[in-house]
Design a protein around this motif. Structure first.
Motif, PDB file in Angstrom:
ATOM      1  N   SER A  38      70.393 -43.651  20.875  1.00  0.00           N
ATOM      2  CA  SER A  38      71.564 -43.718  19.944  1.00  0.00           C
ATOM      3  C   SER A  38      72.839 -44.299  20.675  1.00  0.00           C
ATOM      4  O   SER A  38      73.674 -44.709  20.097  1.00  0.00           O
ATOM      5  CB  SER A  38      72.057 -42.183  19.331  1.00  0.00           C
ATOM      6  N   THR A  39      72.759 -44.150  22.122  1.00  0.00           N
ATOM      7  CA  THR A  39      73.976 -44.662  22.757  1.00  0.00           C
ATOM      8  C   THR A  39      74.261 -46.115  22.520  1.00  0.00           C
ATOM      9  O   THR A  39      75.690 -46.410  22.290  1.00  0.00           O
ATOM     10  CB  THR A  39      73.760 -44.553  24.469  1.00  0.00           C
ATOM     11  N   ASP A  67      61.727 -49.823  27.956  1.00  0.00           N
ATOM     12  CA  ASP A  67      60.364 -48.919  27.575  1.00  0.00           C
ATOM     13  C   ASP A  67      59.981 -48.457  26.447  1.00  0.00           C
ATOM     14  O   ASP A  67      60.522 -49.318  25.505  1.00  0.00           O
ATOM     15  CB  ASP A  67      60.978 -47.622  28.271  1.00  0.00           C
ATOM     16  N   ARG A 167      65.046 -35.251  18.289  1.00  0.00           N
ATOM     17  CA  ARG A 167      65.738 -35.185  17.158  1.00  0.00           C
ATOM     18  C   ARG A 167      65.332 -36.494  16.054  1.00  0.00           C
ATOM     19  O   ARG A 167      65.809 -36.492  15.089  1.00  0.00           O
ATOM     20  CB  ARG A 167      67.351 -35.346  17.355  1.00  0.00           C
ATOM     21  N   LYS A 202      76.492 -35.752  27.728  1.00  0.00           N
ATOM     22  CA  LYS A 202      76.013 -36.704  28.960  1.00  0.00           C
ATOM     23  C   LYS A 202      77.064 -36.441  30.163  1.00  0.00           C
ATOM     24  O   LYS A 202      76.944 -37.254  31.302  1.00  0.00           O
ATOM     25  CB  LYS A 202      76.018 -38.112  28.529  1.00  0.00           C
TER      26      LYS A 202
HETATM   27  C1  GLP Z   1      65.760 -42.268  25.913  1.00  0.00           C
HETATM   28  C2  GLP Z   1      65.669 -43.655  26.648  1.00  0.00           C
HETATM   29  C3  GLP Z   1      66.770 -44.022  27.403  1.00  0.00           C
HETATM   30  C4  GLP Z   1      67.969 -43.706  26.851  1.00  0.00           C
HETATM   31  C5  GLP Z   1      68.073 -42.114  26.987  1.00  0.00           C
HETATM   32  C6  GLP Z   1      69.288 -41.631  26.179  1.00  0.00           C
HETATM   33  O1  GLP Z   1      64.800 -41.243  26.036  1.00  0.00           O
HETATM   34  N1  GLP Z   1      64.277 -43.687  27.127  1.00  0.00           N
HETATM   35  O2  GLP Z   1      66.527 -45.456  27.689  1.00  0.00           O
HETATM   36  O3  GLP Z   1      68.891 -44.225  27.461  1.00  0.00           O
HETATM   37  O4  GLP Z   1      66.934 -41.399  26.526  1.00  0.00           O
HETATM   38  O5  GLP Z   1      68.932 -41.731  24.765  1.00  0.00           O
HETATM   39  P1  GLP Z   1      70.325 -41.282  23.889  1.00  0.00           P
HETATM   40  O6  GLP Z   1      71.153 -42.722  23.841  1.00  0.00           O
HETATM   41  O7  GLP Z   1      69.622 -41.210  22.522  1.00  0.00           O
HETATM   42  O8  GLP Z   1      71.124 -40.196  24.236  1.00  0.00           O
END
Ligand code: GLP
Length: 254
Positions: A38-39, A67, A167, A202
């Motif tokens: 989501s970030t 990934d 989620r 975070k």
């Molecule tokens: C995931 C991805 C990452 C990502 C992180 C945060 O599992 N593999 O690349 O930066 O977790 O995710 P989010 O941005 O949804 O909090």
């Protein structure tokens, strides 16, 4: 490390998009390393807007994603291939042949990791790598206890990551247990890095990345040793950073 603290999630995306757009204006054939989650969504939205309004040109850009879940085909709506198409690629003029993600369906993950590394090297390496961060300070899917020397490889996801990513699924039991991810070495070889984070959940990981000990327990902490990292976080994700750091680093209001 430069630190940019923004007032909002949208402002975080705007600051990040400005850096990506600047990279592409300076070098139209840039190689970008991209992240899911989501970030970076607000950054992608902003880049799409810049493409539409002032014609930011992606026709010579190449991208490598960090990934992919193992066992997920590109057509699966929960795959990172699908996420990238929906949130970014289908809205811009990037050439499909210039878009790369690790293949989560590959039979031999060791060979797939080597293939991916060679592709990146053949394209001249990553100019600008975009990163999010997990609550446990993972980057890509490089979980705590990571080997800093690793390149693209198969990883087992931490329980915390499975819970956090549930989620996006009906429940945690549907979250794949394994992924293929660029390694820390792959990420550290990028010329420039931007790390994005938003939200209180975070804050601890951001603290570990910016001021914590450099340790495999907090994979993002290795970024302190990279020569060119911009950390762009909203004020909630920055709340554990000591105010002395705010003075030393750049802080922008949205
Ligand atoms: C995931 C991805 C990452 C990502 C992180 C945060 O599992 N593999 O690349 O930066 O977790 O995710 P989010 O941005 O949804 O909090």
């Amino acid at each position: 490390m430069r630190l940019v603290i923004t007032d909002s999630y949208e402002q975080m995306g705007l600051e990040a998009a400005n850096i990506v757009a600047g990279q592409i204006y300076l070098k139209p054939g840039s190689v970008l390393g991209l992240a899911t989650g989501s970030t970076p969504v607000s950054m992608y939205e902003r880049l799409v807007a810049v493409h539409r309004t002032v014609g930011l040109d992606f026709s010579e850009v190449t991208t490598f994603n960090l990934d992919e879940y193992i066992g997920m085909s590109p057509e699966n709506p929960q795959s990172y291939h699908y996420f990238m198409q929906e949130n970014f690629f289908r809205h811009i003029n990037i050439k499909p042949e210039n878009v790369f993600l690790p293949d989560g369906m590959a039979e031999d993950m060791i060979a797939e990791g080597q293939r991916y590394e060679k592709l990146i090297a053949d394209k001249g390496g990553v100019d600008l790598q975009v990163l999010g961060i997990g609550q446990n300070a993972h980057i890509g899917f490089n979980e705590p206890d990571v080997k800093f020397a690793a390149t693209t490889h198969k990883v087992e996801l931490d329980e915390e990551t499975i819970q956090a990513n549930s989620r996006f699924f009906r429940d945690a039991s549907e979250v794949p247990r394994y992924a293929i991810s660029m390694g820390i070495k792959t990420i550290m070889m990028a010329e420039h890095v931007i790390l994005l984070a938003n939200g209180k959940n975070k804050a601890k990981a951001v603290y570990q990345a910016v001021c914590g000990d450099v340790t495999p327990e907090a994979p993002a902490s290795i970024l302190q040793l990279h020569r060119d990292v911009a950390v762009i976080v909203d004020k909630e994700a920055a709340e554990l950073l000591p105010s002395s750091i705010h003075g030393v680093y750049i802080s922008r209001k949205g």
